[in-house]
Scaffold this active site. Structure first.
Site, short mmCIF file in Angstrom:
data_model
loop_
_atom_site.label_atom_id
_atom_site.label_comp_id
_atom_site.label_asym_id
_atom_site.label_seq_id
_atom_site.Cartn_x
_atom_site.Cartn_y
_atom_site.Cartn_z
N ASP A 181 6.39 9.83 -17.10
CA ASP A 181 5.29 9.29 -17.89
C ASP A 181 4.02 9.93 -17.38
O ASP A 181 3.52 9.55 -16.32
CB ASP A 181 5.26 7.76 -17.76
CG ASP A 181 4.06 7.14 -18.46
OD1 ASP A 181 3.29 7.87 -19.11
OD2 ASP A 181 3.90 5.91 -18.35
N LYS B 126 -5.87 14.00 -19.00
CA LYS B 126 -5.01 13.94 -20.18
C LYS B 126 -5.87 13.84 -21.46
O LYS B 126 -5.50 14.36 -22.51
CB LYS B 126 -4.09 12.73 -20.08
CG LYS B 126 -3.09 12.60 -21.19
CD LYS B 126 -2.24 11.36 -20.97
CE LYS B 126 -1.26 11.12 -22.10
NZ LYS B 126 -0.45 9.91 -21.85
N GLU C 277 5.71 7.84 -26.33
CA GLU C 277 5.67 6.73 -25.38
C GLU C 277 6.20 5.41 -25.97
O GLU C 277 7.01 4.74 -25.33
CB GLU C 277 4.24 6.55 -24.84
CG GLU C 277 3.88 7.66 -23.86
CD GLU C 277 2.38 7.79 -23.62
OE1 GLU C 277 1.61 6.91 -24.06
OE2 GLU C 277 1.97 8.79 -22.98
N ASP D 187 0.84 -0.10 -27.63
CA ASP D 187 0.67 0.63 -26.37
C ASP D 187 -0.79 0.99 -26.15
O ASP D 187 -1.32 1.92 -26.76
CB ASP D 187 1.55 1.89 -26.41
CG ASP D 187 1.42 2.74 -25.15
OD1 ASP D 187 0.61 2.39 -24.26
OD2 ASP D 187 2.13 3.75 -25.05
#
Lengths: 620, 175
Positions: free
Chosen positions: A25, A86, A185, A207
């Site tokens: 992850d 990211k 994800e 999420d």
């Protein structure tokens, strides 16, 4: 005590050998690595027992630090400590500044791609991500006595566009990781929950991570996880809640212009304050800098008031995803919460009232994605040949081409199940036009300027014809990772142009290759040795895969074809043993590949026919 | 017709979506690239292509307009790449009126009800134009195929209205 493994009589233990594959992850704030052992997924920890690796890298002249140590340095050395990179993947500097405002970094360009100037040189977001991935890979290898990691499933936000996915894959490649799959994800989270409870029906995965928000609606049915719709915002996450608090601090202290290190202090304090407010109704934040000291009181009500517009924004995405899935809120059986930001009481209560269901939080929201990825990696690497699990993902954002007047013609609409291939025909605009430039875009809006530009390329050598006479067929292909390739062909002449879509601000294949070389500081011989080894492994894989197929389906070929294929395989086996040059093995692999193309296509046809025999008889 | 064969269902405009969906999952279980993660490059490529084709087949059969166009093209009348050729003044007039109505939706005093009413109209038109399609497509008669083609053209207008309506709804949500 470890259990001894005993093979069935007559069978060697080798086919059941456990291959090491991991799920990673790669998060905005924290990253994790997990693997499946004895049928159970677990996250791997560092020497101190921590599963979460802060996604922070510090670049100094003397070396690179990843994780908690880098976090420590963030306040004193903000310009060289890259946090939440990211968010920068696949973005331009202008986009970053527009989304995140003031950041303590010195942005620059490196060969036309975005980079950040540090003491250790220019560092691109891809490179920084590769250092995080490398640290996780090293952790996994260490956990298993330096056993080789054969492959990894790396998760990305479902809402990541092509540029962001490609960047993630490039980063993995730079870190020397064999990517089995880029997995969304939310799908990973559903896998972690789904296999646990054996649920059937429609579930929603909400999420909210450090930097991204995703909502996915999935249907679970006999081991198949079918994504019905997905939506979200690739730049909305926990960091944005922090930045609301930073603004509030500025307003309360009256200090509006912050130096990089004070800004970092404010951000750290904001993060801590936000986390504390999940437990307490009121928090006093002490801000001490430049020989001044301020205390700001933040109540949960105040924070909720600041945060509610952002939470409402996520619910709008939820509404659209539910609609895209063609269902009603009531049909959602369960809601899964993923990401550290779902610990916020406001988020939980808002999601609960939206779906009218208490959300599931039984698996740690920080680890659930890595656990799901590990389960998928275990299946993909071949440790569970009898697994029923299949993940069917969708394209998160529509893909299209620019047409006259700055408009976008959609070729593949969002939420189309992938892999997918779709073609559309275009024609020339002027008499005698011999070239056509194609502009590939991703997004939902109608105007080119409102969509993300993925690539531009041109098709040259079209024979001169009257306007409208040429037929140019443009084909979009999206693979199971959600990555796009585009080709264009003029139909009457067969003039063709192909491109792998690499964003103008991303990395070209050559750049990735040269960075790989750079990162291997050793002599050229080592590089050569490594490439030779890689080709040997690849050749063995090809031989084993083909032999396994031949053992079952040799009858699909006639004698000549069979003999021919077997001869090529034998030749490859020989080259693999004797070759000194990696390119020789590569050439032999290609020959086998060509010789097996007919076999591959017959096998696929046969398996498609076989898949429905037995049940089709009743239905026709 | 290959797409119907693929899912092992009878060739009929009135489809059994449940069976198609069930068979779709069976097929994906066999061909999906994830099932071939350790296969040779050639097998992987085959898997991607086959999975893409099966996905496309499902999309085509699922969508009433695409399904009809596909069936008609297999019967030798390909209208998928044509420019507009519909010549039915009554129909076009009605469409223009509907468009005007559509544009006024967002400024209606009660947009939710206005949208719901409009949706009802669209549904009615949809049923009207698709009702005869099954028979026409199964008729084995060239003249009937031409009638089917006209019906499909009309259905396309209706679906365009539906897409527009969706966009308006989306923009209302986003405020």
């Amino acid at each position: 005590m470890a259990l001894l493994q005993i093979a069935e009589p007559g069978q060697s233990a080798a086919p059941h050998e456990h291959k090491l594959a991991v799920g990673i992850d790669l998060g905005t704030t924290n990253s994790l690595v997990a693997t499946v052992q004895s049928g159970e997924a677990r996250t791997l920890t560092d020497e101190l027992g921590a599963a979460m690796l802060p996604s922070v890298v510090r670049y100094q002249a003397g070396g690179i630090t990843v994780g908690a140590d880098a976090v420590q340095a963030a306040t004193q050395d903000p310009a060289n400590t890259l946090i939440s990179v990211k968010r920068f993947l696949g973005k331009t500097q202008a986009e970053i500044e527009q989304s995140y405002g003031q950041l303590p970094y010195d942005f620059c360009e490196d060969n036309g791609t975005l980079a950040i100037q540090t003491e250790a040189g220019k560092i691109s977001p891809v490179k920084a991500s590769s250092h995080i991935l490398g640290a996780l890979k090293a952790r996994a290898e260490k956990s298993f006595g330096n056993q080789e990691i054969l492959g990894a499933v790396i998760t990305v936000p479902a809402y990541f566009d092509d540029a962001q996915r490609q960047s993630t894959k490039d980063a993995a490649e730079l870190a020397g990781i064999n990517v089995l799959r880029l997995l969304n994800e939310p799908t990973a989270a559903a896998v972690a929950y789904g296999l646990d409870s054996g649920q059937e029906g429609i579930i929603a995965v909400y999420d909210l991570g450090g930097g991204t928000f995703d909502i996915s609606i999935l249907r679970l049915h006999q081991g198949v996880f079918e994504v019905m719709a997905t939506g979200g915002d690739s730049s909305l996450g926990g960091d944005d809640f922090d930045s609301l608090l930073v603004d509030y601090f500025k307003q309360q202290t009256g200090v509006s212009v912050l130096s990089p290190s004070v800004l970092r202090l404010f951000i750290n304090k904001a993060k801590a304050c936000k986390e504390a407010l999940s437990q307490y109704a009121k928090v006093n934040v002490v801000l001490e800098f430049d020989e001044q000291k301020y205390t700001v009181e933040v109540t949960r009500e105040k924070f909720d008031e600041l945060a509610i517009p952002l939470v409402k924004k996520t619910l709008r995405s939820c509404r659209r995803a539910v609609k895209d899935a063609g269902i009603e809120n009531e049909e959602v059986l369960q809601v899964i919460m993923v990401g550290g930001s779902t610990r916020m009481p406001l988020v939980r209560s808002q999601v609960q009232s939206f779906f009218d269901k208490e959300p599931l939080t039984s698996i740690d929201p920080d680890r659930v994605v890595a656990l799901g990825a590990a389960l998928q990696a275990d299946v993909l690497i071949g440790n569970k040949p009898d697994s029923d699990m299949l993940l069917l993902d969708v394209l998160p954002l529509s893909l299209g081409l620019e047409t006259m007047g700055g408009l976008v013609e959609k070729i593949i609409p969002r939420n189309t199940t992938i892999p997918v291939a779709r073609a559309q025909e275009f024609t020339t605009f002027k008499d005698g036009q011999t070239a056509m430039s194609l502009h590939v875009l991703q997004g939902e809006r109608e105007l080119v300027d409102d969509c993300r530009s993925l690539a531009k390329f041109s098709l040259k050598g079209i024979p001169p014809m009257a306007a409208g006479a040429a037929h140019i067929r443009v084909t979009f292909k999206v693979d199971a990772d959600g990555l796009l390739s585009v080709s264009a062909m003029e139909k009457s002449t067969g003039v063709q142009a192909d491109i792998q879509v690499k964003p103008s601000f991303g990395l070209s294949d050559d750049q990735v290759a040269s960075m790989l070389k750079e990162s291997m500081s050793n002599a050229k011989d080592d590089m050569q040795a490594r490439m030779l080894k890689e080709q040997q492994v690849e050749a063995l894989r090809v031989i084993e895969a083909l032999e396994a197929s031949l053992a079952v389906d040799a009858n699909l070929l006639d004698e000549v074809q069979l003999a021919n294929l077997k001869a090529e395989i034998a030749e490859l086996a020989k080259v693999r043993e004797t070759a000194q040059q990696p390119s020789d093995i590569k050439a032999a692999i290609e020959k086998v590949d060509n010789a097996s193309s007919e076999f591959a296509s017959r096998r696929m046809d046969a398996s498609i026919k076989k898949a429905l025999t037995g049940q089709s008889v009743d239905n026709i | 017709m290959r797409y119907f064969e693929l899912f092992a269902v009878p060739v009929d405009y009135n489809i059994d979506l449940a069976t198609i969906n069930k068979h779709y999952l069976e097929l994906q279980r066999t061909v999906h690239p994830d099932r071939h993660a350790n296969a040779s490059a050639r097998d992987k490529l085959m898997a991607v292509q086959s999975a893409a084709e099966i996905n496309d087949a499902l999309q085509t059969l699922k969508h009433p307009v695409k399904r009809a166009e596909y069936m008609l093209s297999e019967l030798g009348v390909d209208i998928r790449a044509e420019q507009q050729t519909l010549q039915d003044p009554m129909f076009l007039m009605q469409q223009m009126e509907l468009r005007e109505e559509l544009e006024e939706l967002s400024s209606a005093s009660d947009p939710d009800t206005a949208i719901a009413n409009f949706e009802k109209q669209i549904k009615q038109l949809n049923e009207q134009y698709s009702a005869q399609l099954a028979e026409q497509l199964a008729s084995n008669n060239e003249q009937q195929y031409q009638l089917a083609a006209d019906n499909i053209r009309k259905l396309k207008f209706v679906y365009k209205l539906r897409d527009e309506l969706e966009r308006i709804e989306d923009s209302l949500f986003d405020d």
